[in-house]
Design a protein around this motif. Structure first.
Motif, short mmCIF file in Angstrom:
data_model
loop_
_atom_site.label_atom_id
_atom_site.label_comp_id
_atom_site.label_asym_id
_atom_site.label_seq_id
_atom_site.Cartn_x
_atom_site.Cartn_y
_atom_site.Cartn_z
N ASN A 164 -95.99 22.01 0.24
CA ASN A 164 -95.50 23.21 -0.44
C ASN A 164 -93.97 23.15 -0.57
O ASN A 164 -93.30 22.67 0.33
CB ASN A 164 -95.90 24.46 0.34
N ILE A 165 -93.46 23.63 -1.69
CA ILE A 165 -92.03 23.79 -1.88
C ILE A 165 -91.83 25.16 -2.50
O ILE A 165 -92.47 25.51 -3.49
CB ILE A 165 -91.43 22.71 -2.81
N LYS A 166 -90.94 25.96 -1.89
CA LYS A 166 -90.64 27.28 -2.45
C LYS A 166 -89.16 27.59 -2.22
O LYS A 166 -88.53 27.04 -1.31
CB LYS A 166 -91.51 28.36 -1.83
N VAL A 167 -88.62 28.46 -3.05
CA VAL A 167 -87.23 28.88 -2.89
C VAL A 167 -87.16 29.78 -1.65
O VAL A 167 -87.94 30.71 -1.50
CB VAL A 167 -86.74 29.65 -4.14
N ALA A 168 -86.24 29.45 -0.75
CA ALA A 168 -86.03 30.26 0.45
C ALA A 168 -85.04 31.37 0.12
O ALA A 168 -84.15 31.18 -0.70
CB ALA A 168 -85.51 29.38 1.58
N ASN A 169 -85.20 32.51 0.76
CA ASN A 169 -84.34 33.65 0.42
C ASN A 169 -83.15 33.80 1.39
O ASN A 169 -82.80 34.90 1.78
CB ASN A 169 -85.17 34.94 0.39
N TYR A 170 -82.53 32.69 1.75
CA TYR A 170 -81.37 32.74 2.65
C TYR A 170 -80.08 32.80 1.83
O TYR A 170 -79.86 31.97 0.95
CB TYR A 170 -81.33 31.53 3.57
N ALA A 171 -79.23 33.76 2.13
CA ALA A 171 -77.94 33.86 1.46
C ALA A 171 -76.99 32.81 2.01
O ALA A 171 -76.20 32.23 1.26
CB ALA A 171 -77.35 35.25 1.67
N GLU A 172 -77.06 32.56 3.32
CA GLU A 172 -76.17 31.60 3.97
C GLU A 172 -76.88 30.93 5.14
O GLU A 172 -77.76 31.52 5.75
CB GLU A 172 -74.91 32.30 4.51
N ILE A 173 -76.44 29.71 5.44
CA ILE A 173 -76.96 28.94 6.58
C ILE A 173 -75.77 28.68 7.51
O ILE A 173 -74.72 28.21 7.06
CB ILE A 173 -77.55 27.59 6.13
N HIS A 174 -75.95 28.97 8.81
CA HIS A 174 -74.85 28.81 9.76
C HIS A 174 -75.30 28.03 11.00
O HIS A 174 -75.94 28.59 11.88
CB HIS A 174 -74.30 30.18 10.19
N PRO A 175 -74.94 26.74 11.06
CA PRO A 175 -75.23 25.98 12.28
C PRO A 175 -74.19 26.33 13.35
O PRO A 175 -73.05 26.66 13.04
CB PRO A 175 -75.07 24.53 11.83
N PHE A 176 -74.59 26.29 14.61
CA PHE A 176 -73.69 26.53 15.72
C PHE A 176 -73.84 25.41 16.74
O PHE A 176 -74.94 24.86 16.92
CB PHE A 176 -73.99 27.88 16.39
N ASP B 45 -72.63 55.20 -2.49
CA ASP B 45 -72.74 55.43 -3.94
C ASP B 45 -72.10 56.78 -4.24
O ASP B 45 -72.65 57.83 -3.89
CB ASP B 45 -74.20 55.39 -4.36
N GLU B 46 -70.93 56.75 -4.89
CA GLU B 46 -70.19 57.98 -5.15
C GLU B 46 -70.89 58.90 -6.14
O GLU B 46 -70.75 60.12 -6.06
CB GLU B 46 -68.78 57.65 -5.62
N GLU B 47 -71.63 58.33 -7.10
CA GLU B 47 -72.33 59.16 -8.10
C GLU B 47 -73.40 60.02 -7.45
O GLU B 47 -73.49 61.22 -7.72
CB GLU B 47 -72.94 58.28 -9.18
N SER B 48 -74.25 59.40 -6.62
CA SER B 48 -75.34 60.15 -6.01
C SER B 48 -74.95 60.75 -4.66
O SER B 48 -75.63 61.63 -4.16
CB SER B 48 -76.57 59.26 -5.84
N GLY B 49 -73.86 60.24 -4.08
CA GLY B 49 -73.43 60.75 -2.78
C GLY B 49 -74.27 60.23 -1.63
O GLY B 49 -74.28 60.81 -0.55
N LYS B 50 -74.98 59.15 -1.85
CA LYS B 50 -75.86 58.60 -0.81
C LYS B 50 -75.41 57.20 -0.40
O LYS B 50 -74.72 56.52 -1.15
CB LYS B 50 -77.30 58.52 -1.32
N GLU B 51 -75.84 56.82 0.78
CA GLU B 51 -75.61 55.45 1.25
C GLU B 51 -76.68 54.55 0.68
O GLU B 51 -77.85 54.93 0.62
CB GLU B 51 -75.71 55.38 2.79
N ARG B 52 -76.26 53.34 0.27
CA ARG B 52 -77.23 52.35 -0.21
C ARG B 52 -77.14 51.13 0.68
O ARG B 52 -76.05 50.70 1.06
CB ARG B 52 -76.91 51.94 -1.65
N LYS B 53 -78.28 50.59 0.99
CA LYS B 53 -78.33 49.37 1.80
C LYS B 53 -78.83 48.21 0.94
O LYS B 53 -79.80 48.35 0.21
CB LYS B 53 -79.26 49.54 3.00
N THR B 54 -78.13 47.09 1.05
CA THR B 54 -78.54 45.87 0.38
C THR B 54 -78.81 44.84 1.46
O THR B 54 -77.93 44.55 2.27
CB THR B 54 -77.43 45.36 -0.57
N ASN B 55 -80.03 44.32 1.48
CA ASN B 55 -80.39 43.36 2.52
C ASN B 55 -80.10 41.93 2.09
O ASN B 55 -80.28 41.57 0.92
CB ASN B 55 -81.88 43.48 2.86
N MET B 56 -79.66 41.13 3.05
CA MET B 56 -79.54 39.69 2.84
C MET B 56 -79.99 39.02 4.13
O MET B 56 -79.99 39.62 5.20
CB MET B 56 -78.12 39.29 2.46
#
Length: 184
Positions: free
Chosen positions: A58-70, A87-98
């Motif tokens: 199987n090959i699929k696109v992974a949904n990682y924004a960044e990879i960090h080795p330590f 969001d100033e228009e609606s006055g609410k907080e918006r969350k964006t996941n990564m």
């Protein structure tokens, strides 16, 4: 241009600790620009590790924004980071996941590593979830240019380093220090 990571599942015969062989399927991550390149790269990388036949299942696109080795870490963890914006228009907080793939030895260390990666972030964020990833290894893209050589060597040195002795006790003494203290 940001990297596109492909998760490639590879099925092959693996020798276990007691010398027995069993067929296993393990996921690996490669940096590529297409499915075709991802297939080519995983074939090339696995040929160096597996002496017998293997099959890409199987090959699929992974949904990682960044990879960090330590350094001194041997497992990969998937960290869900929620960026918080107002969001100033609606006055609410918006969350964006990564999602970040972070190398660590346990969940606590993965959390600490995620926080250190996010230190330069100007906005607010939360880390709602961290889980161990089944990813066995990560193969970043290498173009062959001189600047990339240093970057790929650093990446491989970080991900390939061995874990240090685990510090124990409240003051972080090493195990040898504790043994010496007990024998006095």
């Amino acid at each position: 241009m940001s990297a596109v990571w492909y998760e490639c599942k590879v099925k092959y015969r693996k020798t276990d600790d007691i010398g027995g062989q069993k067929v296993t399927t393990e996921p690996y991550l490669v940096d590529a620009i297409s499915y075709t390149e991802a297939e080519s790269r995983i074939n090339e990388e696995m040929a160096a590790y597996v002496s017998e036949e293997f099959k890409i299942t199987n090959i699929k696109v992974a949904n990682y924004a960044e990879i960090h080795p330590f350094e001194n870490a041997d497992r990969w963890f998937k960290s869900k980071v929620s960026l918080i914006a107002f969001d100033e228009e609606s006055g609410k907080e918006r969350k964006t996941n990564m999602y970040l793939l972070v190398q660590a030895n346990d969940v606590k260390e993965a959390y600490d590593n995620t926080v250190s990666v996010m230190k330069g972030t100007m906005g607010d964020y939360t880390i709602p979830a961290i889980s161990e990833s089944p990813i066995m290894d990560v193969f970043p893209y290498f173009s062959g240019e001189e600047g990339d050589l240093e970057q790929i060597e650093r990446f491989n040195a970080l991900k390939g380093s061995k874990p240090e002795l685990v510090a124990v006790g409240d003051m972080g003494e090493n195990i040898e220090d504790l043994v010496e203290a007990d024998s006095e």
